[in-house]
Design an enzyme around this catalytic site. Structure first.
Site, PDB file in Angstrom:
ATOM      1  N   GLU A 166       0.883  -1.160   0.000  1.00 17.01           N
ATOM      2  CA  GLU A 166       0.000   0.000   0.000  1.00 17.01           C
ATOM      3  C   GLU A 166       0.918   1.205   0.000  1.00 17.01           C
ATOM      4  O   GLU A 166       1.349   1.684   1.035  1.00 17.01           O
ATOM      5  CB  GLU A 166      -0.925  -0.038   1.221  1.00 17.01           C
ATOM      6  CG  GLU A 166      -2.047   0.985   1.137  1.00 17.01           C
ATOM      7  CD  GLU A 166      -1.576   2.386   1.449  1.00 17.01           C
ATOM      8  OE1 GLU A 166      -1.230   3.124   0.486  1.00 17.01           O
ATOM      9  OE2 GLU A 166      -1.548   2.750   2.629  1.00 17.01           O
TER      10      GLU A 166
ATOM     11  N   GLU B  19       2.995   8.658  -4.617  1.00 19.84           N
ATOM     12  CA  GLU B  19       3.977   8.353  -3.565  1.00 19.84           C
ATOM     13  C   GLU B  19       4.984   7.331  -4.094  1.00 19.84           C
ATOM     14  O   GLU B  19       5.664   6.649  -3.329  1.00 19.84           O
ATOM     15  CB  GLU B  19       3.262   7.886  -2.284  1.00 19.84           C
ATOM     16  CG  GLU B  19       2.534   9.060  -1.621  1.00 19.84           C
ATOM     17  CD  GLU B  19       1.830   8.719  -0.318  1.00 19.84           C
ATOM     18  OE1 GLU B  19       2.021   7.615   0.197  1.00 19.84           O
ATOM     19  OE2 GLU B  19       1.082   9.582   0.173  1.00 19.84           O
TER      20      GLU B  19
HETATM   21  C1  LIG Z   1       1.535   4.358   3.172  1.00 22.27           C
HETATM   22  S1  LIG Z   1       2.555   3.513   4.287  1.00 22.27           S
HETATM   23  C2  LIG Z   1       1.627   2.052   4.575  1.00 22.27           C
HETATM   24  C3  LIG Z   1       2.058   1.321   5.772  1.00 22.27           C
HETATM   25  C4  LIG Z   1       1.240   0.071   6.110  1.00 22.27           C
HETATM   26  N1  LIG Z   1       1.350  -0.910   5.080  1.00 22.27           N
HETATM   27  C5  LIG Z   1      -0.191   0.440   6.394  1.00 22.27           C
HETATM   28  O1  LIG Z   1      -1.068   0.123   5.559  1.00 22.27           O
HETATM   29  O2  LIG Z   1      -0.469   1.048   7.438  1.00 22.27           O
HETATM   30  C6  LIG Z   1       3.851   2.980   3.227  1.00 22.27           C
HETATM   31  C7  LIG Z   1       4.959   2.320   3.960  1.00 22.27           C
HETATM   32  O3  LIG Z   1       5.863   1.863   2.984  1.00 22.27           O
HETATM   33  C8  LIG Z   1       7.200   2.130   3.392  1.00 22.27           C
HETATM   34  N2  LIG Z   1       8.002   2.232   2.165  1.00 22.27           N
HETATM   35  C9  LIG Z   1       7.882   3.156   1.192  1.00 22.27           C
HETATM   36  N3  LIG Z   1       8.765   2.914   0.222  1.00 22.27           N
HETATM   37  C10 LIG Z   1       9.461   1.812   0.595  1.00 22.27           C
HETATM   38  C11 LIG Z   1      10.528   1.101   0.010  1.00 22.27           C
HETATM   39  N4  LIG Z   1      11.067   1.458  -1.155  1.00 22.27           N
HETATM   40  N5  LIG Z   1      10.992   0.008   0.652  1.00 22.27           N
HETATM   41  C12 LIG Z   1      10.452  -0.369   1.840  1.00 22.27           C
HETATM   42  N6  LIG Z   1       9.471   0.288   2.452  1.00 22.27           N
HETATM   43  C13 LIG Z   1       8.973   1.361   1.837  1.00 22.27           C
HETATM   44  C14 LIG Z   1       7.077   3.424   4.174  1.00 22.27           C
HETATM   45  O4  LIG Z   1       8.162   3.605   5.058  1.00 22.27           O
HETATM   46  C15 LIG Z   1       5.752   3.199   4.881  1.00 22.27           C
HETATM   47  O5  LIG Z   1       5.968   2.542   6.090  1.00 22.27           O
END
Ligand SMILES: C[S@@+](CC[C@H](N)C(=O)[O-])C[C@H]1O[C@@H](n2cnc3c(N)ncnc32)[C@H](O)[C@@H]1O
Length: 648
Positions: free
Chosen positions: A448, A457
């Site tokens: 997500e 994003e």
């Molecule tokens: C919108 S949040 C969603 C978090 C969780 N899955 C939720 O639904 O509450 C996106 C998450 O993805 C992580 N994230 C974004 N890009 C990433 C990457 N390239 N590798 C690992 N994690 C990533 C961010 O740190 C964040 O914790």
């Protein structure tokens, strides 16, 4: 603060109603009686003797005279003046008259009355409607006043008129929005210039009424003769008027009742009652307009109360926020907590994962086959939890990898392994998914990484990196997402951006709980991304030309920018999104996004608005550029991502 700008409407607040009347020395009684008994909250009152003309006073005398203001400033306390009186500027003034004396008198009087209203610290003054189609001189004078005005709002009175018949005589006003538009363009969208709509007995089409909700309407003046009579002889409004008034309440637009008592109510003589406005209030015991005010109060009480979530969102209405950058920045605990409250989102994910598991593993292999599922961007674990629950529900065996690049969220993930007994079902990986060297390949990749505009994003870039470790026949949840845009009138957002006085703010996209906007055409799809995408290495750059048809009955309207949304297909028929026509009910994780226009574009009914949107990719950032091509070309906004970009 009843008369200024209120944050939003809430049933726990009282409604704000006023009456239009003449000012006189009984005003303190009128106010104290009616404010305490709930009749009304404020009075729109004349400030000056209506027979006064500056040119007459000056004739033959050089002796300075006292201006004939209606009542001394001592009649009311400063707080009463400021909270309960809207100054009504003399209605005879006509600054665009052919008659030079009248023009000069009008300008002098307008300035004198505004100066007096400022002295009284009034929060608003009601300016009379321009007398003809031309309003340039009136606007020039108001614009001069606005340059040095204190906090006072100027409400320009505009009749709510739009005739659909184009063949009308040119002197007749066919669409009063045009008059408002000319006036505010002359005054360069000044934030202290707003509208008081005169609501008449006949109303324009619903589409054309909708335009006003994107404009700075502060008050709606309803005449007593616009009311119908119910079976018991009491005033009531037509269904269309009721709907409109409910819209006014929803947009914190204050209602003002104007005119005489025109209904002969049981036991009330209209003449004696009308004579009682503002004087002899004790003997009348009720203000003569009280039946109309009571009816408005009844409409207010009849409205559905706000849901808890709507109440929470009140404070965010039309408030511009910078979009999150979860890739470049590390989200904070309270941001995760807000996400995690949105149960609807996780229920949709759980449904999608359940369906994918059933498709992946036939019943006969359920006890022997283990599905490898990777949650990439696991945050503090809600999608891990949803995956484990889907496995339990479907009776499938699961092995989960939770990949997260935010080291702070990884701390929580580790404690959840203990607290929720995830044991050896879940492996935590502290890594950026684009660089992780996975020990095995996944059957299902769950993520997500969606912004309000879907791909903003950088979900495409992240998932493109992660699909290396998805099996060739593996499933991505989401499997696709599409962004949408829609042209809107949004004067409030425009003015908030303008207050920064720089180009950067006009070339930035904002996350916003849009409320005071008029949607001018249905939204249209912009960019779609599908996952996995193993075919040829496709670029994530996109370009789209869109043509919005403006409905004929809307009338002309101002486009201040575009609201953006997304819709995602998680798996097969399970979707989630915020595009208004298909939005997932009761989901609150995403507000809309807003792409502003540096210079608002005026569009004609039945015309086409042509818009271009680009998604551009560089080695360190992704950004959008946008422009209007027709009815006339705008500059390309955010060239090279100079003002707004998302870091890779
Ligand atoms: C919108 S949040 C969603 C978090 C969780 N899955 C939720 O639904 O509450 C996106 C998450 O993805 C992580 N994230 C974004 N890009 C990433 C990457 N390239 N590798 C690992 N994690 C990533 C961010 O740190 C964040 O914790």
């Amino acid at each position: 603060m009843p008369l200024g700008e209120r944050g939003g409407w809430d049933k726990s607040e009282s409604r704000y109603c006023g009456v239009e009347t003449d000012f006189n020395d009984d005003m303190p009684q009128l106010l104290s009686f009616n404010l305490s008994t709930g009749g009304f909250d404020f009075v729109v009152a004349t400030l000056m003797d209506p027979s006064y003309r500056p040119s007459m006073m000056e004739k033959g005398s050089s002796v300075s005279h006292v201006l004939p203001f209606a009542g001394s400033d001592l009649v009311l306390s400063p707080s009463q003046w400021s909270s309960h009186i809207v100054g009504k500027i003399s209605s005879w003034i006509d600054l665009d008259s052919e008659d030079e004396i009248l023009r000069m008198d009008s300008e002098t009087t307008l300035k004198q009355e505004i100066a007096w209203a400022s002295h009284l610290s009034l929060q608003a003054c009601l300016l009379p409607s321009p007398k003809g189609a031309s309003c340039a001189n009136y606007a020039r004078c108001v614009n001069q006043i606005l340059q040095s005005l204190n906090n006072m709002q100027l409400w320009l009175r505009i009749p709510l008129v739009k005739n659909d018949d184009d063949s009308m005589d040119c002197d007749q006003l066919s669409d009063s929005w045009e008059l408002w538009n000319s006036f505010r363009l002359h005054c360069e969208h000044h934030s202290q210039l707003s509208i008081a709509l005169d609501v008449l007995s006949s109303l324009p089409s619903a589409n054309s009424l909708g335009r006003w909700f994107g404009e700075p309407v502060r008050a709606a003046i309803i005449y007593t003769d616009s009311f119908l009579t119910n079976a018991r002889g009491y005033p009531c409004l037509s269904r269309c008027h009721q709907k409109l008034v409910t819209g006014f309440f929803n947009h914190s637009i204050q209602i003002v009742i104007s005119g005489k008592l025109v209904h002969s109510l049981p036991g009330v003589s209209s003449d004696s009652a009308a004579d009682n406005i503002g004087n002899n209030i004790e003997s009348a015991h009720r203000h003569p307009l009280r039946p109309y005010l009571d009816y408005i109060a009844y409409l207010y009480q009849r409205m559905d109360p706000l849901h808890e979530q709507e109440r929470f969102e009140l404070g965010y209405r039309d408030y511009l926020q910078s979009p999150l950058q979860p890739l470049m920045d590390n989200l904070e605990a309270q941001t995760y907590e807000t996400f995690e409250k949105d149960l609807v989102k996780y229920i949709q994910y759980q449904r999608a994962i359940g369906k994918a598991l059933l498709d992946r593993v036939p019943d006969e292999e359920a006890s022997s086959l283990t599905t490898v599922l990777m949650v990439v961007g696991a945050g503090r674990g809600p999608l891990v939890r949803a995956s484990l629950q889907a496995a339990e529900e479907t009776g499938r065996k699961l092995k989960v990898y939770a990949v997260e690049k935010n080291p702070n969220a990884v701390v929580t993930l580790h404690s959840l392994v203990r607290l929720e007994g995830w044991g050896n079902m879940v492996t935590i990986v502290s890594c950026d998914m684009r660089h992780w060297d996975a020990p095995e390949k996944a059957d299902i990749l769950v993520s997500e990484l969606l912004g309000s505009f879907g791909d903003n994003e950088l979900s495409p870039e992240c998932l493109e990196g992660a699909q290396r470790f998805l099996k060739q026949d593996g499933i991505s949840i989401p499997s696709s997402y599409t962004s949408f845009i829609q042209p809107v009138t949004a004067s409030k957002l425009h003015n908030s951006i303008k207050s920064h006085k720089d180009l950067v703010h006009f070339e930035t996209a904002y996350v916003v709980k849009v409320h005071s906007v008029a949607r001018l055409a249905p939204s249209q799809a912009v960019f779609t991304f599908t996952h996995p995408n193993f075919s040829t290495k496709k670029s994530n750059q996109r370009y789209k030309r869109l043509r919005f048809e403006i409905p004929v009955d809307t009338g002309s309207a101002m486009v201040h920018g575009f609201t953006g949304y997304f819709d995602a297909t998680l798996y097969k028929d399970v979707h989630l999104g915020i595009e208004p026509s298909t939005a997932t009910p009761n989901m609150f994780s995403w507000f809309a996004i807003f792409f502003p226009l540096r210079k608002p574009v005026c569009i004609q009914p039945g015309s086409t608005l042509e818009v271009h949107f680009w998604r551009c990719c560089g080695s360190t950032k992704v950004w959008y550029e946008w422009c209007v091509a027709s009815p006339y070309p705008s500059p390309i906004h955010n060239s090279n991502g100079r003002s707004y970009w998302v870091g890779l």
